[in-house]
Scaffold this motif. Structure first.
Motif, mmCIF file in Angstrom:
data_model
loop_
_atom_site.group_PDB
_atom_site.id
_atom_site.type_symbol
_atom_site.label_atom_id
_atom_site.label_comp_id
_atom_site.label_asym_id
_atom_site.label_seq_id
_atom_site.Cartn_x
_atom_site.Cartn_y
_atom_site.Cartn_z
ATOM 1 N N ARG A 1 0.834 -1.196 0.000
ATOM 2 C CA ARG A 1 0.000 0.000 0.000
ATOM 3 C C ARG A 1 0.874 1.254 0.000
ATOM 4 N NH1 ARG A 1 -5.238 -1.169 0.906
ATOM 5 N NH2 ARG A 1 -5.724 -3.224 1.753
ATOM 6 N N ALA A 2 0.581 2.139 -0.906
ATOM 7 C CA ALA A 2 1.287 3.421 -0.967
ATOM 8 C C ALA A 2 0.440 4.374 -1.800
ATOM 9 C CB ALA A 2 2.672 3.249 -1.587
ATOM 10 N N LYS A 3 0.711 5.651 -1.649
ATOM 11 C CA LYS A 3 -0.055 6.649 -2.389
ATOM 12 C C LYS A 3 0.867 7.690 -3.003
ATOM 13 C CE LYS A 3 -4.259 6.310 0.446
ATOM 14 N NZ LYS A 3 -5.213 7.063 1.309
ATOM 15 N N GLY A 4 0.399 8.309 -4.097
ATOM 16 C CA GLY A 4 1.070 9.456 -4.680
ATOM 17 C C GLY A 4 2.540 9.234 -4.983
ATOM 18 N N ALA A 5 3.366 10.165 -4.455
ATOM 19 C CA ALA A 5 4.802 10.121 -4.724
ATOM 20 C C ALA A 5 5.430 8.841 -4.190
ATOM 21 C CB ALA A 5 5.484 11.340 -4.103
ATOM 22 N N ASP A 6 4.913 8.336 -3.062
ATOM 23 C CA ASP A 6 5.436 7.091 -2.507
ATOM 24 C C ASP A 6 5.198 5.929 -3.453
ATOM 25 O OD1 ASP A 6 6.331 8.362 -0.228
ATOM 26 O OD2 ASP A 6 4.567 7.850 0.969
ATOM 27 N N ARG A 7 4.011 5.908 -4.060
ATOM 28 C CA ARG A 7 3.717 4.841 -5.016
ATOM 29 C C ARG A 7 4.611 4.949 -6.242
ATOM 30 N NH1 ARG A 7 1.978 0.118 -4.665
ATOM 31 N NH2 ARG A 7 -0.120 0.573 -3.861
ATOM 32 N N ARG A 8 4.822 6.158 -6.753
ATOM 33 C CA ARG A 8 5.712 6.335 -7.903
ATOM 34 C C ARG A 8 7.107 5.819 -7.579
ATOM 35 N NH1 ARG A 8 4.721 9.682 -12.227
ATOM 36 N NH2 ARG A 8 6.931 10.214 -12.332
ATOM 37 N N ARG A 9 7.618 6.187 -6.425
ATOM 38 C CA ARG A 9 8.955 5.733 -6.028
ATOM 39 C C ARG A 9 8.980 4.212 -5.899
ATOM 40 N NH1 ARG A 9 14.310 7.780 -5.463
ATOM 41 N NH2 ARG A 9 15.424 6.100 -4.423
ATOM 42 N N GLN A 10 7.935 3.651 -5.344
ATOM 43 C CA GLN A 10 7.848 2.201 -5.185
ATOM 44 C C GLN A 10 7.889 1.502 -6.540
ATOM 45 O OE1 GLN A 10 4.097 0.163 -3.772
ATOM 46 N NE2 GLN A 10 5.226 0.287 -1.833
ATOM 47 N N VAL A 11 7.168 2.055 -7.512
ATOM 48 C CA VAL A 11 7.157 1.473 -8.852
ATOM 49 C C VAL A 11 8.534 1.593 -9.499
ATOM 50 C CG1 VAL A 11 6.211 1.693 -11.183
ATOM 51 C CG2 VAL A 11 4.688 1.831 -9.205
ATOM 52 N N LEU A 12 9.199 2.740 -9.333
ATOM 53 C CA LEU A 12 10.540 2.924 -9.903
ATOM 54 C C LEU A 12 11.529 1.946 -9.290
ATOM 55 C CD1 LEU A 12 10.681 6.838 -10.019
ATOM 56 C CD2 LEU A 12 10.447 5.287 -11.965
ATOM 57 N N GLU A 13 11.448 1.744 -7.975
ATOM 58 C CA GLU A 13 12.352 0.797 -7.314
ATOM 59 C C GLU A 13 12.083 -0.629 -7.793
ATOM 60 O OE1 GLU A 13 14.917 1.264 -5.410
ATOM 61 O OE2 GLU A 13 14.751 3.413 -5.037
ATOM 62 N N ALA A 14 10.819 -0.966 -7.974
ATOM 63 C CA ALA A 14 10.479 -2.292 -8.473
ATOM 64 C C ALA A 14 10.963 -2.481 -9.908
ATOM 65 C CB ALA A 14 8.963 -2.499 -8.395
ATOM 66 N N THR A 15 10.909 -1.393 -10.683
ATOM 67 C CA THR A 15 11.416 -1.459 -12.058
ATOM 68 C C THR A 15 12.905 -1.769 -12.065
ATOM 69 O OG1 THR A 15 9.744 0.132 -12.766
ATOM 70 C CG2 THR A 15 11.601 -0.210 -14.242
ATOM 71 N N LEU A 16 13.647 -1.195 -11.121
ATOM 72 C CA LEU A 16 15.070 -1.521 -10.994
ATOM 73 C C LEU A 16 15.267 -3.012 -10.742
ATOM 74 C CD1 LEU A 16 16.735 1.287 -8.828
ATOM 75 C CD2 LEU A 16 17.052 0.836 -11.261
ATOM 76 N N ASP A 17 14.458 -3.571 -9.841
ATOM 77 C CA ASP A 17 14.570 -4.998 -9.527
ATOM 78 C C ASP A 17 14.364 -5.851 -10.777
ATOM 79 O OD1 ASP A 17 14.950 -4.448 -6.835
ATOM 80 O OD2 ASP A 17 12.836 -4.734 -6.310
ATOM 81 N N VAL A 18 13.289 -5.550 -11.499
ATOM 82 C CA VAL A 18 12.943 -6.365 -12.664
ATOM 83 C C VAL A 18 13.929 -6.126 -13.805
ATOM 84 C CG1 VAL A 18 11.126 -6.931 -14.319
ATOM 85 C CG2 VAL A 18 10.517 -6.339 -11.965
ATOM 86 N N LEU A 19 14.357 -4.881 -13.960
ATOM 87 C CA LEU A 19 15.333 -4.548 -15.004
ATOM 88 C C LEU A 19 16.640 -5.287 -14.762
ATOM 89 C CD1 LEU A 19 15.639 -2.692 -17.499
ATOM 90 C CD2 LEU A 19 16.529 -0.938 -15.953
ATOM 91 N N ALA A 20 17.070 -5.361 -13.504
ATOM 92 C CA ALA A 20 18.304 -6.069 -13.162
ATOM 93 C C ALA A 20 18.191 -7.559 -13.457
ATOM 94 C CB ALA A 20 18.637 -5.854 -11.692
ATOM 95 N N ALA A 21 16.985 -8.095 -13.296
ATOM 96 C CA ALA A 21 16.785 -9.528 -13.501
ATOM 97 C C ALA A 21 16.536 -9.903 -14.961
ATOM 98 C CB ALA A 21 15.605 -10.004 -12.648
ATOM 99 N N LYS A 22 15.810 -9.047 -15.688
ATOM 100 C CA LYS A 22 15.354 -9.427 -17.024
ATOM 101 C C LYS A 22 15.867 -8.532 -18.137
ATOM 102 C CE LYS A 22 11.413 -11.220 -17.661
ATOM 103 N NZ LYS A 22 9.983 -11.535 -17.849
ATOM 104 N N GLY A 23 16.480 -7.390 -17.804
ATOM 105 C CA GLY A 23 16.898 -6.464 -18.832
ATOM 106 C C GLY A 23 15.695 -5.826 -19.504
#
Length: 224
Positions: free
Chosen positions: A15-37
């Motif tokens: 659960r997150a809202k607004g800027a926190d949710r955006r940051r959460q999505v960006l951090e998750a993108t880093l995780d997936v990008l590192a794993a899958k390119g």
């Protein structure tokens, strides 16, 4: 050279809202990008976070926009980090160069996960172009600062045959190579080992200014 593989479990709903949710999505993108390119999908990121793709798309309209914002986050974080390290240094060129190199391996910006994400961006022509367009001036600034610091040490230490620009390029190139070694399974390195290697390289280049533990404190007193 083989690389570490990051395995991504499906994440719980967070659960997150607004800027926190955006940051959460960006951090998750880093995780997936590192794993899958760049083969990642919005669905991969949503699955990792445990949220819907629609929720991600309410913050980032397309995958390209999400990747661009992720790269911007990495770039700002990286450049702000070395600039803070430089600002916290004293007037000594040796101290400034030591802190500049040490900041390259700060665990806030240099981890296998983030290095793998950087490699994914640089493997794509579009990613390289977008990074250079936005952060090229700051890269040039970094090299100018490193060159000026090397020039000051060369002059002060009377190092014969040294070229400041070559010295700065050598330092920068070693840092880039050490970042790659953090993701290698053939010759694995920890961040501590990478930092130690880069700093000992300063000692080998400028032995009148550094030990393997740090800058040599130079006396300001005149000899009688």
């Amino acid at each position: 050279m083989p690389e570490r593989v990051i395995v991504l479990p499906a994440g719980p709903r967070r659960r997150a809202k607004g800027a926190d949710r955006r940051r959460q999505v960006l951090e998750a993108t880093l995780d997936v990008l590192a794993a899958k390119g760049f083969d990642l999908t919005i669905a991969d990121i949503a699955r990792h976070l445990g949220i819907s793709t629609a929720l991600i798309l309410s913050h980032f309209k397309t995958k390209d926009q999400l990747l661009l914002e992720t790269q911007r986050m990495l770039g700002r974080e990286y450049h702000d980090n070395w600039q803070r390290a430089l600002a916290a240094s004293g007037p000594s060129a040796a101290e400034q160069l030591w802190n500049l190199v040490s900041a390259e391996f700060d665990e806030q910006v240099c981890t296998p996960r983030k290095v793998l994400a950087w490699k994914a961006f640089w493997a794509e022509a579009r990613g390289r172009r977008e990074y250079i367009d936005e952060f090229g001036p700051r890269n040039i600034e970094y090299l100018k600062i490193a060159t000026a610091l090397c020039a000051a040490l060369i002059k002060e230490g009377r190092y014969q045959g040294y070229d400041a620009r070559v010295a700065a390029r050598t330092i920068d190139s070693l840092e880039a190579g050490l970042w790659l070694e953090l993701t290698s399974t053939a010759t694995p390195m920890t961040i501590h080992e990478a930092r130690k290697t880069a700093l000992e390289h300063l000692f080998m280049m400028f032995p009148r200014h550094f030990t393997t533990r740090g800058p040599i404190k130079r006396s300001t007193k005149r000899a009688k």
